[in-house]
Every structure is written in structure tokens, then in C-alpha cells.
Design an enzyme around this catalytic site. Structure first.
Site, PDB file in Angstrom:
ATOM      1  N   GLU A 186      76.078 -48.471  13.229  1.00  0.00           N
ATOM      2  CA  GLU A 186      75.188 -49.379  13.944  1.00  0.00           C
ATOM      3  C   GLU A 186      74.321 -50.037  12.862  1.00  0.00           C
ATOM      4  O   GLU A 186      73.711 -49.316  12.063  1.00  0.00           O
ATOM      5  CB  GLU A 186      74.312 -48.522  14.866  1.00  0.00           C
ATOM      6  CG  GLU A 186      73.901 -49.185  16.120  1.00  0.00           C
ATOM      7  CD  GLU A 186      73.009 -48.263  16.947  1.00  0.00           C
ATOM      8  OE1 GLU A 186      72.101 -48.786  17.589  1.00  0.00           O
ATOM      9  OE2 GLU A 186      73.219 -47.033  16.927  1.00  0.00           O
ATOM     10  N   ARG A 225      78.471 -32.867  11.718  1.00  0.00           N
ATOM     11  CA  ARG A 225      77.760 -33.816  10.878  1.00  0.00           C
ATOM     12  C   ARG A 225      77.267 -33.100   9.625  1.00  0.00           C
ATOM     13  O   ARG A 225      77.163 -31.871   9.595  1.00  0.00           O
ATOM     14  CB  ARG A 225      76.596 -34.459  11.628  1.00  0.00           C
ATOM     15  CG  ARG A 225      75.575 -33.474  12.151  1.00  0.00           C
ATOM     16  CD  ARG A 225      74.420 -34.162  12.887  1.00  0.00           C
ATOM     17  NE  ARG A 225      73.458 -34.720  11.974  1.00  0.00           N
ATOM     18  CZ  ARG A 225      73.162 -36.025  11.894  1.00  0.00           C
ATOM     19  NH1 ARG A 225      73.730 -36.884  12.694  1.00  0.00           N
ATOM     20  NH2 ARG A 225      72.277 -36.454  11.034  1.00  0.00           N
ATOM     21  N   LYS A 268      68.576 -42.383  10.182  1.00  0.00           N
ATOM     22  CA  LYS A 268      68.080 -43.702   9.779  1.00  0.00           C
ATOM     23  C   LYS A 268      66.651 -43.906  10.244  1.00  0.00           C
ATOM     24  O   LYS A 268      65.835 -44.494   9.539  1.00  0.00           O
ATOM     25  CB  LYS A 268      68.987 -44.790  10.362  1.00  0.00           C
ATOM     26  CG  LYS A 268      70.267 -44.995   9.558  1.00  0.00           C
ATOM     27  CD  LYS A 268      71.107 -46.103  10.152  1.00  0.00           C
ATOM     28  CE  LYS A 268      72.215 -45.529  10.995  1.00  0.00           C
ATOM     29  NZ  LYS A 268      72.900 -46.447  11.847  1.00  0.00           N
TER      30      LYS A 268
HETATM   31  P1  ATP Z   1      71.448 -42.045  12.392  1.00  0.00           P
HETATM   32  O1  ATP Z   1      71.002 -40.973  13.319  1.00  0.00           O
HETATM   33  O2  ATP Z   1      71.100 -41.797  10.982  1.00  0.00           O
HETATM   34  O3  ATP Z   1      71.093 -43.420  12.852  1.00  0.00           O
HETATM   35  P2  ATP Z   1      73.961 -42.464  13.536  1.00  0.00           P
HETATM   36  O4  ATP Z   1      75.003 -41.452  13.818  1.00  0.00           O
HETATM   37  O5  ATP Z   1      73.221 -42.983  14.680  1.00  0.00           O
HETATM   38  O6  ATP Z   1      73.026 -41.912  12.414  1.00  0.00           O
HETATM   39  P3  ATP Z   1      75.698 -44.653  13.097  1.00  0.00           P
HETATM   40  O7  ATP Z   1      75.423 -45.895  12.372  1.00  0.00           O
HETATM   41  O8  ATP Z   1      75.893 -44.725  14.549  1.00  0.00           O
HETATM   42  O9  ATP Z   1      74.529 -43.676  12.724  1.00  0.00           O
HETATM   43  O10 ATP Z   1      76.879 -43.838  12.420  1.00  0.00           O
HETATM   44  C1  ATP Z   1      78.047 -44.373  11.890  1.00  0.00           C
HETATM   45  C2  ATP Z   1      79.007 -43.241  11.675  1.00  0.00           C
HETATM   46  O11 ATP Z   1      78.487 -42.315  10.737  1.00  0.00           O
HETATM   47  C3  ATP Z   1      79.249 -42.481  12.955  1.00  0.00           C
HETATM   48  O12 ATP Z   1      80.640 -42.344  13.147  1.00  0.00           O
HETATM   49  C4  ATP Z   1      78.592 -41.167  12.733  1.00  0.00           C
HETATM   50  O13 ATP Z   1      79.285 -40.150  13.371  1.00  0.00           O
HETATM   51  C5  ATP Z   1      78.606 -41.007  11.217  1.00  0.00           C
HETATM   52  N1  ATP Z   1      77.484 -40.211  10.770  1.00  0.00           N
HETATM   53  C6  ATP Z   1      76.179 -40.474  10.911  1.00  0.00           C
HETATM   54  N2  ATP Z   1      75.420 -39.481  10.416  1.00  0.00           N
HETATM   55  C7  ATP Z   1      76.279 -38.558   9.926  1.00  0.00           C
HETATM   56  C8  ATP Z   1      76.126 -37.285   9.276  1.00  0.00           C
HETATM   57  N3  ATP Z   1      74.926 -36.763   9.027  1.00  0.00           N
HETATM   58  N4  ATP Z   1      77.231 -36.627   8.915  1.00  0.00           N
HETATM   59  C9  ATP Z   1      78.452 -37.155   9.144  1.00  0.00           C
HETATM   60  N5  ATP Z   1      78.677 -38.329   9.751  1.00  0.00           N
HETATM   61  C10 ATP Z   1      77.606 -39.027  10.143  1.00  0.00           C
HETATM   62 MG    MG Z   2      73.180 -44.227  16.098  1.00  0.00          MG
END
Ligand code: ATP
Ligand code: MG
Length: 608
Positions: A65, A300, A310
Site C-alpha cells: 500500500e 511476518r 509504517k
Molecule cells: P505496515 O503495517 O507496516 O503498514 P502492511 O502489511 O500494512 O505493513 P503493506 O504495504 O500492505 O504493509 O504490505 C505489503 C506486503 O508486505 C504485504 O504482502 C505484507 O504481507 C508484507 N509485509 C508487511 N510487513 C511485513 C513483515 N513485517 N514481515 C513480512 N512481510 C510483511
Molecule cells: Mg497495510
């Protein structure tokens, strides 16, 4: 990745297996996805049907995102998804999951593109760029919603948000059907079009899938799939005032892109039944091609001493706890890069931690170990004095000649003689690290200390130490200022002991110290970074991570470095002998004004 035939170094046989590799290998052997067609771009069933047989054996995707900078957790997901595609003759798509209009920004889009490229991956394959944005699929999502309504699988619910919440029930209590659930498809369709046409207020009603309000899985109790939200979208502007919910949008994005293995983190496990339900309905309706993508979940990355969210990283930036997204203390990809991390180190880390189905914490030292390993084999060596005090060789003029400087040299890398040598001068005055001199040496201290008298009254000589790549010297004393601070260390040079000359090791020493001559040393700013948090799990259990910020996470010193570093360019990495690995700062370093960041120490010394 683009290469359809994996190179030797990346064949799956060389990689430790994991449950995802096993699933993919099984699917390839069984031909699960062999019948798929690819229309040359994302699209519906008809679009793909007229295309050729899919040249990609599997398709994965990395779907961030664009609402912040990527962090080390995303790097794990990038290495996983792009790595699997590369290893199995597939393609990995980079997809901006930009269906939520409020939080997204082009600044983030660009930073994500840079981060994925920098990590060593790309989305070009078979002559096509597989860079997509989910908002391009809004038309299809809308059409899917209308299909669900027409086929009796969705309805417009006008209950209040509060009523919907209460009527959903909970783990012990089944949900209660909405009184709007039984409306005819025709009425629902009319209502949904009114939503689209902006005839209703934000939040006045939602479109829900009609599944089962008594399902033990709460996610199947008629989940909302479209909501009214008047917001300008960075891609589609004001075209829409209704937006799909993530759980509805994501499976559709995967299917339109012909994704085979949709890999996400464990918190989406409970959403998988809805993912499958939606795929079945839209395939039944002829909208999507079959077989559909399948979702798989992995744990994760949780890394100690950092936060990987983020939102929380944004808070550190906006509250000025760090100096930006690329602050070298940040676990963002831009921060790690500026800290001196290499793509190789991050890829090694991702491989080493593997993928599992159970959550755990990875120790930060594992990441540091990967950096140390990759830099040890490649980083040129240099001497640097981080806390300089002057050492005066009192007999220099008699031994070497007044004002004379002597030439010394050292290998650029001890294991790569082919890289050649670096040279620097030695003279009457050199800089040494303050900690290499002790007026009253503790037991086991083998560096510089002056002559003393032991408790029985016996006179003991000062220590003999080698100036690395230079001569052996004998410490004779020091001078101090009024406050007792050492201002100079004094020693004498011992004849015929210069490194590399015959008989130079005739005088045995227990200590070797690094140094830089006053005559040719360069002054440099060195930023000594430490962990950003003092708590290993700064945000675990809802803790306020701001409270465990390490007040000593940055110390700036004025150092003296050897002259070979005059040609260092931004991003160049070095081992400062005895100190650790350093990188020329990619933002502030300039010729004539060198700035180096500590990337990682030589040993894992945290907490020891
Ligand atoms: P955040 O909570 O930091 O915003 P998010 O999962 O909402 O993380 P996205 O941009 O939606 O962020 O994630 C893109 C991809 O990265 C998704 O497929 C997610 O599963 C993966 N991802 C995000 N954080 C992790 C993590 N800590 N370990 C492994 N994969 C991750
Ligand atoms: Mg997200």
C-alpha cells in the site's frame, strides 16, 4: 524476475526448502496452473482466454500500500515473492495496492519502486512490465459487485455502523440478519447505483456480501465489500465516491493478474475462506478465469530493537525522533541503505531467517551478522582514529631525520592481494585512539602504558607496541592539562622494526595499534549509530515504543582517517581496522568534507 532459466546460483536445489517451495513444486509437478492463459495484461476471463498459454509458470506479487516507506519486513516479502518467481520460472508483479484513497501518495510510490529495484529485483519479464496499480481495476471491481447483486450474493445494507457491528455477533454468538438482507436484486442494484452516483452520504449504507450470518468465521458474516467515501484518489481523482474494501479488492486484483500463489502474512488466514468464496462466485459468473489464485500465509518478520509498522515509523519521522525516513537508525530500506546495508546482506538475511507459519522474533544481531559477512569479503580496509590524541615519537629526528616522513603501505584487502596496496606516511607525530593509552593499565592491557614502579619498588619499562604497518615503539610517558586530561602520549621509535623490512619482528610485542599520521591524516565526521530502542520488543503488547527510545543512539565524533579515504565516494564501504564497517554517507558526504556512518561493528558486542 525476468530470467526464465534460473542461474546456477539460484536454482531451487541450492536453497533450503520451505513450505511455500514445497507447495509450488507440487503445483508444478501436478500441472495445477498449466492450462492458464495470459492476455498480455491483467484482465477478466475473456481477456485471458484470447491470449497465449501463460509463459510464466507461476505468478506471485508484492502488493504494498503506498502509504509509507518500505521496511525490513517488506524486504522479507519482496525477497520471498520475487525470489520464488525467479527460482521457478515465474514472474513477480509489483502492484500498488492503492484502493484506499485517503492515505496514499506518489512520494511513496516512487520510494517503493526504488527500494525494490535497489534490492535487486525487477518486474520486467517476457517483454512486459508487470508494474500494476489496483486502482486501475476499479471498473472491474464495480462490475463484479453488480454481478454479485444480480446473482443474489450481495445486498445494500442501510443499518447504521453501530447496528451492523452489534448484529454481527461475536465468537460465542451468531450474527443477526439485517432487515435489508432480503431485498430483491433489482432493488439492491438500484440502491448500489445510487451509492455510486453520489446520492447518499458517506457511511449511510454499505454493500455486503450475502454469505452466512451464523458462520463460525466472523469474516463470513456478510462482510462489507463497498462503502461510500468522498475522497480524491491519487490515480482516479474524483471519478468514484464509493471504494471497495480491501478484502474484496485484493482477491480480485490477484485474479485479474493471473496470480497463482498469493502470499501474505498470517493475520489474513481468517480471510482465506472469503477469498475462496469470492473467487468461486466470480468464476461461476464467467467474470474470472479458472483456476483461481490461492492464498498462502507466512509469519511476518518481527525484528528485535526496531518497530516494523509504517504507521509507527511515520510517527518517529513526524515527531522528529529521527532525522527522516532514511535516518540510518531506521529499519526502512532507505535507512538501512544509508546505514551501509547492501542488497546482498538483506537478501542473505531473508534467506537465513526463512519462512515459517509461526510467529517469532528474529534477533537484530542476525541482520547485523549478514551485513558483516557480506562486507568482510568486499570492503577495502583503512585506518581511522575515532577519538584522537597525539602521540609524539621523541627520538624521531635522531633516528629518521628532522622533518622526515617515512612511507608505509598496507593491503587494500588482506585476502585480495590483487586489489593492490594503499600507502600513507608516518612521521614524528601520529594520532592514536585515546583508549589505546592507559596511564595505570589494568591487568591484561597490552597497548600503550608508561614506565612504572611496582609495589615492591622495582622499576618497570613502558610498553612496547607496534604501530600497525609501521614501527615498534616504546611508551615513555604523557602530558596532561590542568584538568588531568591527557594531551599527548610520548614514545620512542625502536630502530629497524618497520613492518615488512628484514628483522622487523626481532622485537616481540603483545599489542598492535592503529594510527594515522598528523602529516597526512584527513579530518572526517564519523557518526556512531547504536540501536534505536533499548527494549528488545519496543511495541510488544501495546507498549508505547517512544518510551524506550535509546537516548544514545547517535554519537557524532570528529575523527582522523588515512589519506586513501580522500577518494571515497558516497555509499562506498570500508572496514576501519579494529573499529568496524563504515559507509560514506550518501546524503552528507562530499569530497573535502567526508562523513562516515558506522554500519556495524566488527563483533557482535551489543549488551556485552
Ligand atoms: P505496515 O503495517 O507496516 O503498514 P502492511 O502489511 O500494512 O505493513 P503493506 O504495504 O500492505 O504493509 O504490505 C505489503 C506486503 O508486505 C504485504 O504482502 C505484507 O504481507 C508484507 N509485509 C508487511 N510487513 C511485513 C513483515 N513485517 N514481515 C513480512 N512481510 C510483511
Ligand atoms: Mg497495510
Amino acid at each position: 524476475m525476468s530470467s526464465p532459466t534460473p542461474s546456477k546460483a539460484t536454482t531451487p536445489e541450492n536453497k533450503p526448502s520451505n513450505f511455500l517451495r514445497q507447495i509450488i513444486e507440487h503445483d508444478l509437478a501436478a500441472g495445477t496452473y498449466a492450462t492458464r492463459h495470459w492476455g498480455g495484461s491483467p484482465g477478466d476471463a475473456a481477456h485471458h482466454a484470447q491470449g497465449q498459454s501463460d509463459p510464466a509458470k507461476i505468478r506471485t506479487r508484492f502488493p504494498p500500500e503506498p502509504n509509507g516507506y518500505l521496511h525490513i519486513g517488506h524486504a522479507k516479502s519482496i525477497c520471498l515473492n520475487f525470489g520464488l518467481a525467479r527460482d521457478y520460472g515465474g514472474v513477480c508483479h509489483l502492484r500498488f495496492d492503492d484502493t484506499n484513497p485517503e492515505k496514499e501518495d506518489v512520494e511513496y510510490v516512487n520510494s517503493i519502486i526504488d527500494a525494490v529495484k535497489w534490492l535487486g529485483f525487477d518486474w520486467q519479464a517476457n517483454g512486459t512490465s508487470h508494474l500494476y496499480q489496483a486502482s486501475d481495476y476499479f471498473d472491474f471491481m464495480y462490475r463484479s459487485a453488480e454481478y454479485l447483486i444480480e446473482s443474489g450474493h450481495a445486498y445494500v445494507d442501510e443499518q447504521t455502523v453501530e447496528q451492523i457491528r452489534i448484529n454481527r455477533g461475536d465468537f460465542g454468538k451468531p450474527g443477526v440478519n439485517s432487515k435489508f438482507r432480503a431485498r430483491t436484486p433489482a432493488l439492491n442494484l438500484a440502491r448500489f447505483r445510487e451509492m455510486r452516483d453520489g446520492l447518499h452520504e458517506d457511511g449511510a449504507m454499505v454493500l455486503r456480501a450475502r454469505i452466512d450470518m451464523a458462520s463460525p468465521n466472523i469474516n463470513l458474516r456478510d462482510p462489507a465489500i463497498y462503502r461510500i467515501r468522498r475522497a480524491t484518489h491519487h490515480n482516479t481523482g474524483d471519478t468514484w465516491c464509493i471504494y471497495p474494501m480491501y478484502t474484496f479488492a485484493h482477491p480480485i486484483e490477484d485474479a485479474l493478474e493471473n496470480i497463482t500463489h498469493s502470499i501474505c502474512t498470517l493475520e489474513f488466514e481468517d480471510q482465506r475462506p472469503f477469498y475462496d468464496w469470492l473467487m468461486e462466485r466470480l468464476i461461476e459468473g464467467g467474470l474470472l478465469a479458472s483456476p483461481p489464485p490461492h492464498q498462502y500465509e507466512f509469519a511476518r518478520l518481527n525484528l528485535t530493537y526496531v518497530v516494523t509498522s509504517k504507521r509507527k515509523l511515520a510517527q518517529l519521522v513526524y515527531d522528529h525522533k529521527v532525522k527522516g525516513w532514511d535516518d540510518p537508525r531506521m529499519p526502512t530500506i532507505v535507512g538501512l541503505r544509508r546505514r551501509g546495508y547492501t542488497p546482498e546482506a538483506i537478501q542473505l538475511f531473508a534467506e537465513r531467517i526463512g519462512v515459517t507459519k509461526s510467529d517469532s522474533w528474529i534477533d537484530y544481531s542476525t541482520l547485523e551478522g549478514c551485513l558483516r559477512e557480506t562486507l568482510d569479503v568486499s570492503a577495502p580496509r583503512a585506518m581511522a582514529v575515532l577519538d584522537p590524541v597525539k602521540l609524539v615519537l621523541s627520538n624521531w629526528d635522531e633516528v629518521m631525520g628532522a622533518g622526515k616522513l617515512d612511507e608505509c603501505s598496507a593491503p587494500i584487502h588482506p585476502h585480495h592481494p590483487e586489489l593492490g596496496k594503499r600507502s600513507f606516511k608516518i612521521g614524528k607525530e601520529v594520532w592514536i585512539d585515546r583508549s589505546d593509552f592507559e596511564e595505570a593499565p589494568p591487568k591484561g592491557f597490552f597497548r600503550l602504558f608508561p614506565p612504572r614502579t611496582d609495589p615492591s619498588g622495582t622499576a618497570l619499562p613502558g610498553s612496547k607496541v607496534r604501530l600497525k604497518y609501521g614501527h615498534v615503539i616504546e611508551c615513555t610517558g604523557c602530558t596532561k592539562d590542568a584538568a588531568g586530561k591527557i594531551t599527548e602520549v610520548h614514545a620512542t621509535l625502536i630502530h629497524d622494526t618497520k613492518s615488512g623490512t628484514p628483522g622487523s619482528d626481532s622485537v616481540k610485542v603483545k599489542g598492535v595499534i592503529t594510527w594515522v599520521a598528523v602529516a597526512d591524516g584527513l579530518s572526517a565526521e564519523v557518526r556512531l549509530y547504536d540501536r534505536l530502542f533499548t527494549d528488545a520488543q519496543p511495541d510488544a503488547g501495546g507498549k508505547d515504543f517512544i518510551e524506550s527510545l535509546n537516548p544514545n543512539s547517535l554519537k557524532v565524533v570528529q575523527a582522523v582517517v588515512e589519506p586513501s579515504l580522500a577518494s571515497a565516494k558516497a555509499d562506498d564501504k570500508f572496514q576501519f581496522e579494529r573499529h568496524g564497517y563504515f559507509v560514506a554517507d550518501r546524503v552528507d558526504h562530499a569530497a573535502g568534507k567526508p562523513v562516515f556512518n558506522l554500519a556495524v561493528g566488527l563483533k557482535d558486542s551489543w549488551g556485552k
